[in-house]
Design an enzyme around this catalytic site. Structure first.
Site, PDB file in Angstrom:
ATOM      1  N   ASP A 299      -9.514 -16.595  32.386  1.00 41.03           N
ATOM      2  CA  ASP A 299      -9.611 -17.751  31.506  1.00 41.03           C
ATOM      3  C   ASP A 299      -9.235 -17.297  30.081  1.00 41.03           C
ATOM      4  O   ASP A 299      -9.253 -16.102  29.789  1.00 41.03           O
ATOM      5  CB  ASP A 299     -11.085 -18.208  31.562  1.00 41.03           C
TER       6      ASP A 299
ATOM      7  N   ASP B  88     -10.218 -19.146  26.543  1.00 45.80           N
ATOM      8  CA  ASP B  88     -11.228 -19.268  25.480  1.00 45.80           C
ATOM      9  C   ASP B  88     -12.614 -18.827  25.929  1.00 45.80           C
ATOM     10  O   ASP B  88     -13.138 -19.300  26.938  1.00 45.80           O
ATOM     11  CB  ASP B  88     -11.270 -20.702  24.947  1.00 45.80           C
TER      12      ASP B  88
ATOM     13  N   ASP C  95     -14.768 -22.974  34.670  1.00 42.91           N
ATOM     14  CA  ASP C  95     -14.293 -21.803  35.424  1.00 42.91           C
ATOM     15  C   ASP C  95     -14.939 -21.692  36.809  1.00 42.91           C
ATOM     16  O   ASP C  95     -14.516 -20.875  37.631  1.00 42.91           O
ATOM     17  CB  ASP C  95     -14.573 -20.518  34.633  1.00 42.91           C
TER      18      ASP C  95
HETATM   19  O1  LIG Z   1      -9.249 -25.662  26.535  1.00 46.63           O
HETATM   20  C1  LIG Z   1     -10.461 -25.404  26.397  1.00 46.63           C
HETATM   21  O2  LIG Z   1     -11.279 -26.246  25.983  1.00 46.63           O
HETATM   22  C2  LIG Z   1     -10.980 -24.068  26.789  1.00 46.63           C
HETATM   23  O3  LIG Z   1      -9.984 -23.301  27.341  1.00 46.63           O
HETATM   24  P1  LIG Z   1     -10.309 -22.241  28.487  1.00 46.63           P
HETATM   25  O4  LIG Z   1     -10.331 -22.984  29.760  1.00 46.63           O
HETATM   26  O5  LIG Z   1      -9.170 -21.279  28.357  1.00 46.63           O
HETATM   27  O6  LIG Z   1     -11.614 -21.606  28.141  1.00 46.63           O
HETATM   28 MG   LIG Z   2     -13.313 -20.528  28.627  1.00 45.93          MG
END
Ligand SMILES: O=C(O)COP(=O)(O)O
Ligand SMILES: [Mg+2]
Length: 234
Positions: free
Chosen positions: A9, A11, A189
């Site tokens: 993932d 963020d 996730d």
């Molecule tokens: O787009 C988001 O809100 C978070 O992104 P991510 O899924 O990479 O954690």
């Molecule tokens: Mg994330």
């Protein structure tokens, strides 16, 4: 332990709480790549953001964007971005929310919605309760998933998620999901961790994700990613 690919993932996993990328994660992912193990970006972000991340790090395994709505891998599908779900329910939800939220819709709408092919996203300045309340009487509510990624609120078509789309990408590349290491931090996730044989939660992850993981890192964010890769892959 056989690991055929590493799916991460963005963020809160390879970035910190300010969304700044962690050097430790970049280095670990590059080391895995240098050992011939493809790394894959699996994110709620838009495809151009995910693509830049993949190129700048050097991830060769392709990407899943928009929480599963979009996949892309260089050299596949005639080099075209693939949209895995059509937008009708999400577009209809947007219309409903414009009506319900009034000025608040534009005030809290994510600046990157203009690039989104399958989702609509709000900043967390909008209370999730308010969003859920506004959608309560939406006629296609059952067709949607609302994710709080920790960074934004996503409205996604239920027919796709990070897990189904990662599986699709891996199967196309002859990668067995049992041999995939999946690393994440939050609610959006869960689906791709569930699909993977090795489920890793970074130390800052939500408890719910830690509960379904096979390993919880001692370290947070990118340092956790580096820890898991050093421990199980290198
Ligand atoms: O787009 C988001 O809100 C978070 O992104 P991510 O899924 O990479 O954690
Ligand atoms: Mg994330």
């Amino acid at each position: 332990m056989t690991i055929e690919a590493i799916a991460v993932d963005i963020d809160g996993t390879i970035t910190d709480e300010k969304r700044q990328i962690c050097i430790s994660a970049i280095e670990a992912l590059r080391k895995a790549e240098s050992k011939g193990i493809p790394t894959i970006i699996v994110t709620g972000n838009v495809v151009n953001y995910a693509y830049a991340t993949e190129v700048l790090i050097g991830c060769s395994g392709g990407l899943v964007a928009e929480n599963g709505g979009v996949v892309f891998k260089e050299g596949e599908n005639n080099n075209a971005v693939e949209t895995l779900v059509e937008r009708a329910f999400v577009t209809s939800a947007e219309e409903h929310l414009k009506d319900k939220l009034g000025d608040k819709f534009d005030k809290h709408a994510s600046h990157d919605n203009m690039y989104r092919l399958t989702e609509t996203v709000f900043y967390k300045t909008l209370d999730i309760k308010e969003l859920e309340d506004a959608l309560k009487d939406f006629k296609y509510l059952d067709e949607l998933e609302i994710y709080d990624s920790g960074f934004a609120l996503h409205i996604t078509d239920k027919r796709v998620n990070k897990g189904t789309s990662l599986k699709y990408l891996c199967e196309r590349n002859g990668i067995n999901m049992e041999n995939v290491m999946a690393i994440g931090d939050s609610q959006n996730d869960e689906d791709f961790l569930k699909q993977a044989g090795y489920k890793i939660a970074v130390a800052n992850a939500e408890d719910k994700l830690k509960d379904i993981s096979t390993y919880t890192c001692e370290n947070m964010f990118g340092d956790g990613v580096a820890e898991a890769i050093e421990k199980f892959v290198l």
